[in-house]
Design a protein around this motif. Structure first.
Motif, mmCIF file in Angstrom:
data_model
loop_
_atom_site.group_PDB
_atom_site.id
_atom_site.type_symbol
_atom_site.label_atom_id
_atom_site.label_comp_id
_atom_site.label_asym_id
_atom_site.label_seq_id
_atom_site.Cartn_x
_atom_site.Cartn_y
_atom_site.Cartn_z
ATOM 1 N N UNK A 122 0.851 -1.191 0.000
ATOM 2 C CA UNK A 122 0.000 0.000 0.000
ATOM 3 C C UNK A 122 0.887 1.242 0.000
ATOM 4 N N UNK A 123 0.246 2.413 -0.213
ATOM 5 C CA UNK A 123 0.998 3.670 -0.229
ATOM 6 C C UNK A 123 0.145 4.769 0.398
ATOM 7 N N UNK A 124 0.758 5.517 1.308
ATOM 8 C CA UNK A 124 0.065 6.632 1.946
ATOM 9 C C UNK A 124 1.083 7.696 2.323
ATOM 10 N N UNK A 125 0.735 8.956 2.072
ATOM 11 C CA UNK A 125 1.599 10.088 2.415
ATOM 12 C C UNK A 125 3.010 9.937 1.855
ATOM 13 N N UNK A 126 3.087 9.408 0.621
ATOM 14 C CA UNK A 126 4.372 9.293 -0.046
ATOM 15 C C UNK A 126 5.243 8.162 0.423
ATOM 16 N N UNK A 127 4.709 7.241 1.221
ATOM 17 C CA UNK A 127 5.493 6.118 1.738
ATOM 18 C C UNK A 127 4.796 4.803 1.386
ATOM 19 N N UNK A 128 5.583 3.848 0.876
ATOM 20 C CA UNK A 128 5.073 2.507 0.589
ATOM 21 C C UNK A 128 5.205 1.646 1.840
ATOM 22 N N UNK A 129 4.183 0.825 2.083
ATOM 23 C CA UNK A 129 4.242 -0.158 3.162
ATOM 24 C C UNK A 129 4.039 -1.540 2.574
ATOM 25 N N UNK A 130 4.979 -2.427 2.844
ATOM 26 C CA UNK A 130 4.906 -3.804 2.372
ATOM 27 C C UNK A 130 4.655 -4.714 3.574
ATOM 28 N N UNK A 131 3.585 -5.469 3.515
ATOM 29 C CA UNK A 131 3.282 -6.461 4.549
ATOM 30 C C UNK A 131 3.761 -7.820 4.044
ATOM 31 N N UNK A 132 4.506 -8.544 4.881
ATOM 32 C CA UNK A 132 4.975 -9.858 4.456
ATOM 33 C C UNK A 132 4.139 -10.966 5.098
ATOM 34 N N UNK A 133 4.423 -12.192 4.682
ATOM 35 C CA UNK A 133 3.616 -13.328 5.133
ATOM 36 C C UNK A 133 3.775 -13.597 6.625
ATOM 37 N N UNK A 134 4.857 -13.091 7.222
ATOM 38 C CA UNK A 134 5.077 -13.264 8.658
ATOM 39 C C UNK A 134 4.502 -12.098 9.468
ATOM 40 N N UNK A 135 3.691 -11.259 8.817
ATOM 41 C CA UNK A 135 2.998 -10.134 9.442
ATOM 42 C C UNK A 135 3.952 -9.019 9.882
ATOM 43 N N UNK A 136 5.106 -8.976 9.251
ATOM 44 C CA UNK A 136 5.997 -7.840 9.475
ATOM 45 C C UNK A 136 5.700 -6.767 8.429
ATOM 46 N N UNK A 137 6.090 -5.542 8.721
ATOM 47 C CA UNK A 137 5.899 -4.449 7.769
ATOM 48 C C UNK A 137 7.246 -3.820 7.436
ATOM 49 N N UNK A 138 7.337 -3.393 6.172
ATOM 50 C CA UNK A 138 8.543 -2.745 5.652
ATOM 51 C C UNK A 138 8.096 -1.464 4.961
ATOM 52 N N UNK A 139 8.810 -0.380 5.216
ATOM 53 C CA UNK A 139 8.372 0.902 4.683
ATOM 54 C C UNK A 139 9.524 1.578 3.940
ATOM 55 N N UNK A 140 9.154 2.272 2.849
ATOM 56 C CA UNK A 140 10.174 2.968 2.055
ATOM 57 C C UNK A 140 9.533 4.071 1.230
ATOM 58 N N UNK A 141 10.352 5.057 0.880
ATOM 59 C CA UNK A 141 9.870 6.160 0.043
ATOM 60 C C UNK A 141 9.770 5.744 -1.420
ATOM 61 N N UNK A 142 10.611 4.801 -1.825
ATOM 62 C CA UNK A 142 10.571 4.301 -3.205
ATOM 63 C C UNK A 142 10.539 2.789 -3.174
ATOM 64 N N UNK A 143 9.726 2.244 -4.062
ATOM 65 C CA UNK A 143 9.598 0.788 -4.169
ATOM 66 C C UNK A 143 10.013 0.368 -5.569
ATOM 67 N N UNK A 144 10.865 -0.650 -5.652
ATOM 68 C CA UNK A 144 11.309 -1.184 -6.938
ATOM 69 C C UNK A 144 10.818 -2.613 -7.070
#
Length: 514
Positions: A122-144
């Motif tokens: 997902x993306x909100x306020x210019x930041x991407x959030x990636x949810x993984x299968x282990x229910x952790x979250x990863x956030x970044x300004x740019x996603x490749x």
């Protein structure tokens, strides 16, 4: 924690970008669902032989020229990190490539989180959030996105779900002994499969709606390669096999366990025909899996929904700061260039790294000063087209740019052509863009037909009529195309004859600068 970059996928493209980010001290992480790098190649191709060239003995001592014949190595400053050190097989085994990628990841020190499957983005306020299968979250300004084409392409054929899938079927030929087999698809995976089954199957039909195209004629390496075309001999020499031009209209299972297929031929007056097979294998290629993206950042798709649509900067057309790397970038040169393959996209990834460096890190595109004299510009261009592996591999996609303002010139290498034309570089009064191209009629010429007249090599007067690969230089004045110059084709791809190549080019540059 919000990183500058998250890369999804630790295949060759993800590793290539990560190695460049690591070298430059950027803030990034790579998320990979597999237990190691190159998970795709642990399973594909199913019969384990790659069709990417691994030419060890080139006669060259220049490592840049060697990369023209090495389709598997990633780019690095380490001379030991060359795939040619792993095997001398011209068409290598996939397992050797997996081993190479593991060593590349280890020696470059890239930061990869293995066993991390992205399940929602997902993306909100210019930041991407990636949810993984282990229910952790990863956030970044740019996603490749460097996931590749991870989902089997399934054409909308009623009953196609009854077919065995290329990504799942048991490839051992013995189980096909004395059976009638239909292979749906006409790409390299289809013919790779057909070639493997020929010794055991009774009858094999390879079917698809489009005419078969040979890579040696179209110069697109994704079309049927000679290494996979033994099946064509068996068809034309009446050995119980055939290539069917047309569409599979439906698939039904028979009571006896076989399959009834309704087929519509493309080139006959016969409307429909009923065909029967013991086995059906779906080999219709792959597509991008966009399901992990929610409505806040779902990228627009093109080419029947198979690829994310991209700008000239490898950025999603509708999601800012969402970048694409690797085989997915073939959307930009679909079935024409080499962006879908390692020997092409390794340079595209390096270009992406330079684009993001200029956009976010105040790192302008690498450039070297050059005298603005026509002879100096012509000499620099000729030197590059005779040596560059990037222009050679990414023909029609990447080019070198010479920007001229007054008595100053800057030489910039390996710029995406559309990025340069779109104004991605700083303004310049004059800009010369050079790339390698085939002639517009090259697909219609049989290169093995000696009766077809061709432009004589080293014929400067008729260079614009060349059909074979040759350098093309275009001049832009304040962003407007004002002239085009072709360098004469040469059998050995050596465009360095003064009277044929340098001097006519210098004259062209001089005319443009007036």
């Amino acid at each position: 924690m919000v990183r500058d970059y998250l890369i999804i996928g630790a295949g060759p493209a993800g590793l290539q970008l990560a190695a460049l980010l690591e070298r430059d001290g950027r803030d990034y992480a790579v998320l990979e669902r597999g237990s190691g790098p190159g998970t795709f190649f642990t399973r594909y191709p199913r019969h384990r032989q790659l069709i990417s060239v691994n030419k060890v003995n080139t006669g060259y001592t220049d490592p840049e020229l060697n990369l023209r014949m090495d389709w598997n190595s990633l780019l690095s400053d380490d001379p030991e990190l060359l795939f040619t050190r792993y095997t001398e097989e011209y068409f290598p085994r996939a397992d050797d490539f997996v081993r190479y990628l593991a060593d590349f990841a280890d020696r470059t020190g890239v930061r990869v989180e293995y066993g991390t499957e992205a399940v929602r983005v997902s993306r909100a306020d210019g930041v991407f959030t990636v949810h993984d299968a282990a229910r952790r979250t990863w956030r970044a300004r740019r996603l490749v996105v460097a996931t590749g084409v991870s989902r089997l392409n399934e054409p909308p054929i009623p009953g196609i779900g009854l077919a065995e899938r290329y990504d799942e079927f048991e490839p051992a030929p013995e189980s096909f002994t004395n059976q009638r087999v239909l292979i749906v698809g006409k790409g390299n995976s289809a013919f790779e499969t057909a070639d493997a089954l020929m010794a055991k199957a009774a009858v094999i039909h390879v079917a698809g709606p489009h005419s078969l195209k040979m890579a040696w004629k179209t110069h697109f390496v994704g079309h049927l390669r000679a290494v996979n075309n033994n099946f064509l001999d068996s068809y034309q020499l009446k050995s119980q096999n055939a290539v069917l031009d047309g569409t599979v209209e439906s698939v039904e299972k028979n009571a006896d366990g076989g399959f009834r297929v309704i087929f519509r031929y493309a080139r006959t007056t016969e409307r429909l025909r009923e065909l029967h097979y013991d086995r059906i294998i779906l080999c219709a290629g792959f597509r991008f899996d966009a399901d992990v993206f929610d409505e806040t950042c779902r990228p627009a798709l093109v080419i029947d929904g198979r690829f994310p649509e991209q700008t000239s900067a490898y950025e999603s057309v509708n999601v800012p700061d969402l970048y694409i790397a690797g085989t997915l970038t073939q959307q930009r040169d679909f079935k024409k260039g080499t962006s879908g393959f390692i020997h092409g996209f390794r340079y595209g990834v390096r270009a992406l790294h330079r684009i993001t460096g200029a956009r976010y890190h105040d790192a302008p595109w690498p450039a070297r000063p050059l005298p603005a004299a026509p002879e100096a510009i012509a000499d620099a261009v000729v030197a590059r087209v005779n040596r560059s592996s990037a222009l050679w591999q990414q023909f029609g996609v990447l080019g070198d740019v010479v920007a001229v303002d007054g008595d100053q010139a800057l030489y910039q290498e390996e710029v995406p052509l559309t990025y340069a034309v779109d104004g991605g570089l700083s303004p310049a009064a004059h800009r010369f863009v050079v790339d390698l191209e085939y002639g517009p009629d090259h697909e219609g010429i049989d290169p093995f037909d000696a009766t077809v007249p061709r432009v004589t090599e080293n014929d400067a007067e008729h260079a614009m009529d060349s059909s074979y690969l040759h350098p093309v230089v275009r001049h832009y004045r304040h962003g407007v195309l004002t002239g085009t110059h072709h360098l004469a084709e040469n059998l050995e791809n050596e465009w360095d004859i003064p009277a044929v190549h340098q001097q006519p080019l210098a004259a062209f540059v001089k005319t443009c600068l007036v």
